[in-house]
Enzyme design. Sequence first.
Site, PDB file in Angstrom:
ATOM      1  N   TYR A 117     -10.943   1.957 -12.230  1.00 60.07           N
ATOM      2  CA  TYR A 117     -10.662   2.509 -10.939  1.00 60.07           C
ATOM      3  C   TYR A 117     -10.691   4.076 -11.351  1.00 60.07           C
ATOM      4  O   TYR A 117     -10.660   4.395  -9.937  1.00 60.07           O
ATOM      5  CB  TYR A 117      -9.850   2.094  -9.890  1.00 60.07           C
ATOM      6  CG  TYR A 117      -9.117   0.927  -9.678  1.00 60.07           C
ATOM      7  CD1 TYR A 117     -10.096  -0.176  -9.235  1.00 60.07           C
ATOM      8  CD2 TYR A 117      -7.852   0.925 -10.004  1.00 60.07           C
ATOM      9  CE1 TYR A 117      -9.465  -1.299  -8.296  1.00 60.07           C
ATOM     10  CE2 TYR A 117      -7.311  -0.977  -9.288  1.00 60.07           C
ATOM     11  CZ  TYR A 117      -8.416  -1.061  -8.817  1.00 60.07           C
ATOM     12  OH  TYR A 117      -7.550  -2.546  -8.652  1.00 60.07           O
ATOM     13  N   CYS A 162     -15.534  -3.105 -27.067  1.00 60.51           N
ATOM     14  CA  CYS A 162     -16.830  -2.601 -27.119  1.00 60.51           C
ATOM     15  C   CYS A 162     -17.229  -2.318 -25.756  1.00 60.51           C
ATOM     16  O   CYS A 162     -18.232  -2.535 -25.475  1.00 60.51           O
ATOM     17  CB  CYS A 162     -17.959  -3.835 -27.246  1.00 60.51           C
ATOM     18  SG  CYS A 162     -16.946  -3.931 -29.858  1.00 60.51           S
ATOM     19  N   GLY A 188       0.910  -0.940   0.354  1.00 62.18           N
ATOM     20  CA  GLY A 188      -0.125  -0.126  -0.284  1.00 62.18           C
ATOM     21  C   GLY A 188       0.959   0.894  -0.070  1.00 62.18           C
ATOM     22  O   GLY A 188       0.492   2.033  -0.090  1.00 62.18           O
ATOM     23  N   GLY A 219       3.661  -3.973  -3.587  1.00 62.45           N
ATOM     24  CA  GLY A 219       4.603  -4.121  -4.996  1.00 62.45           C
ATOM     25  C   GLY A 219       4.505  -3.378  -5.910  1.00 62.45           C
ATOM     26  O   GLY A 219       5.629  -2.547  -6.537  1.00 62.45           O
TER      27      GLY A 219
END
Length: 418
Positions: free
Chosen positions: A311, A336, A228, A271
Amino acid sequence: MSRTFRERLLPHLERIADHFDTPFHIYDEAGIRATGEGLKRAFARVRGFNEFYAVKALPNPRILAIMHDLGFGFDCSSIPELVLSRQAGAKPSDLMFTSNNTSRAEFGEAMAHGGAIINLDDISLIDKLPAMPELICFRYNPGPRREGNAIIGEPQRAKFGVAHDQYEEAYRRARDRGARRFGLHTMLVSNELDYRSMVETTRMMLDWAERLGGSLGIRFEFTNIGGGLGIPYESGKAPLDVNALGEAVTGLLAEFEGRNGYAPAVFTESGRYMTGPHGVLVTRAVNRKEIYRTYVGVDACMSSLMRPGMYGAYHHIEVAGKSGEEEVVDVVGSLCENNDKFAEQRSLPRVSDGDLLIIHDTGAHGHSMGFAYNGRLRPQELLLRADGTVERIRRAETMADYFATLAFEPDSVSLNGG
Ligand SMILES: *Cc1c(COP(=O)(O)O)cnc(C)c1O
């Protein structure tokens, strides 16, 4: 995107694009190594500190080899991630298995081949382990006691972790079933740029170590404060102050040691912080469309990078070799799906067909999150090595990959009679 990566990449971008064709993600080995060394320096005074790279962020064997070389472990949430990490040379003590809604089969695999550090997400999972491992930890969810942040949401509504009132009982049960070594774990934020929230998290977990030390007599070997750690996707935002974080955590551990005569190690499992800024998605403009808005169509789509569509995440975009007068456009892929947009109403220099667009900060949760919806396949990955070579480290998906699951043993069951 780091300044040095940009300086190394931009002069050669056309040549790389001509050689490998577009689209591609390209990652910067030197940048990843520098960030890893910086993290180690920041936590140098924390005894036993280690980073367990969150494999889901960039699960490429060449990248995992760099992490292993840095001395890092791996945070895995699935069997394929465990297999990749073991192939990268991870020892059992280098592997955290932190999953959610885990099956018995997954625990079986995690505990095979010498095992991994098992991090349980719920008290009920104790009874689903094939056996109680010697070393165990539980992921803590503080519920209303903490706020979380925008991306990961309020802890109270998050599906992760053991509730406050169950946390002590979880360790008691694990101890009673034979666990002998213990760690603590939590993860409360995502892409957080304020280091103080991770300091609060460390304090919260050290409180647990003290409390459970008193009630259960457990000495904790480590507390994992999760991933995080954020990166500034928007230019002009200040980066996370990892040195201030390391210093504050070192101070908390010294106080803890003063009171308790020992201190647990601290682990992170970042990460994004490790690889996010060290990757970009390079895509070529192929169409331009003027209707109610101006659309720049590129040869990549959500299959390469889901974050903007999924997001509404911001990724900085630059047009290689172009500056000057700007226009407001949507940068779109070919799905699409109307959320297949890398940017909406973004001011960019005027783009012509054939221009290369560089979508910044795709080194984490980029390629790995891609999908093959609409038969739009995932792109190749390249590595700009520290020695100045550009190497393909994953080929683009092909139609044969897309059709691979249609080659199978025929099988059916009749529901008539019998
Ligand atoms: C996703 C995840 C991480 C990594 O998150 P970043 O935001 O990339 O640092 C670490 N730990 C767990 C358990 C995760 O699910």
